[in-house]
Design an enzyme around this catalytic site. Structure first.
Site, PDB file in Angstrom:
ATOM      1  N   LEU A  24      58.199 129.273   5.647  1.00 49.64           N
ATOM      2  CA  LEU A  24      59.735 128.786   5.338  1.00 49.64           C
ATOM      3  C   LEU A  24      59.185 126.925   5.309  1.00 49.64           C
ATOM      4  CD1 LEU A  24      61.832 130.854   7.379  1.00 49.64           C
ATOM      5  CD2 LEU A  24      61.041 131.361   4.854  1.00 49.64           C
ATOM      6  N   ARG A  25      58.980 126.770   3.922  1.00 55.22           N
ATOM      7  CA  ARG A  25      58.913 125.188   3.930  1.00 55.22           C
ATOM      8  C   ARG A  25      60.350 124.439   3.740  1.00 55.22           C
ATOM      9  NH1 ARG A  25      54.215 122.949   1.588  1.00 55.22           N
ATOM     10  NH2 ARG A  25      55.310 121.315   1.492  1.00 55.22           N
ATOM     11  N   HIS A  98      45.815 117.888   7.446  1.00 52.58           N
ATOM     12  CA  HIS A  98      45.533 118.049   6.334  1.00 52.58           C
ATOM     13  C   HIS A  98      44.757 116.687   5.737  1.00 52.58           C
ATOM     14  CE1 HIS A  98      48.922 120.705   6.699  1.00 52.58           C
ATOM     15  NE2 HIS A  98      48.418 121.429   5.433  1.00 52.58           N
ATOM     16  N   LYS A 122      45.062 124.634  12.076  1.00 50.58           N
ATOM     17  CA  LYS A 122      44.982 124.695  10.663  1.00 50.58           C
ATOM     18  C   LYS A 122      44.336 123.484   9.862  1.00 50.58           C
ATOM     19  CE  LYS A 122      47.536 125.069   6.314  1.00 50.58           C
ATOM     20  NZ  LYS A 122      48.962 124.779   5.664  1.00 50.58           N
TER      21      LYS A 122
END
EC number: 4.2.1.10
Length: 196
Positions: A24-25, A98, A122
């Protein structure tokens, strides 16, 4: 391995029926009050990490805490550069890194994995060469509880490859892609069924 559908609207929630997990962004849509009967990852991505949240860090963490209370997620995704105090959620933590410009060398990514405070790590970096593929494969083969792949259309295969090297999740899209090289939920399911 579980298929994660990254969502940016309630309409996409309906399209994610075949997903194992939904991300859920909340930087893309306010999901408060949404009824979700799947495992959930709560994410509020900063602009610098490919998201849309433009406020300061204090506001972002507060927004996540309010959404946490409303949505009761199974996981919260937090960036690796946040202070320890940000990791105060009563659920599993995905500590994410990221890089939309390049893939750092192995030793830098190894430092992120070994210094983690989350339950999972991640790593999503921009792919440019075979050496970048090798770096991600080394991370996946040397560590458990790591999701690692290369971004970019040319390197979308690394998202599926990662699952066969132990990555617990494959991040997919329903509706429209949310990141460079992201594959659709239907394509991911088809590839996995063919590969066995």
């Amino acid at each position: 391995m579980k298929l994660v559908a990254t969502l940016s609207s309630p309409e996409e929630l309906e399209l994610a029926e075949k997903a194992d997990v939904v991300e859920l962004r909340i930087d893309l849509f306010d999901f408060s009050g949404a009824r979700v009967d799947k495992e959930k990852i709560l994410t509020c991505r900063r602009v610098s990490d490919g998201g849309k949240f433009e406020g300061d860090e204090r506001e972002r963490i507060e927004k996540m805490k309010r959404a946490f209370d409303s949505l009761n997620p199974d996981y919260v995704d937090l960036e690796s550069d946040l202070p320890d105090s940000a990791f105060d959620f009563n659920c599993r933590i995905i500590e994410s890194y990221h890089n939309f410009i390049r893939t750092p060398d192995y030793s830098e990514l190894k430092g992120i994995v070994e210094g983690r405070r989350g339950d999972l790590v991640k790593i999503a970096t921009m792919g440019k060469s075979k050496r970048d593929v090798e770096t991600i494969v080394r991370i996946l083969t040397n560590y458990d509880d790591v999701v690692a792949f290369l971004m970019g259309e040319r390197f979308s295969f690394t998202r599926v490859l990662a699952a066969y090297l132990g990555s617990p999740f494959i991040y997919c899209y329903v509706g429209s892609p949310k990141a460079p090289g992201q594959i659709s939920l239907d394509d991911a399911r088809e590839i996995i069924s063919r590969l066995g």
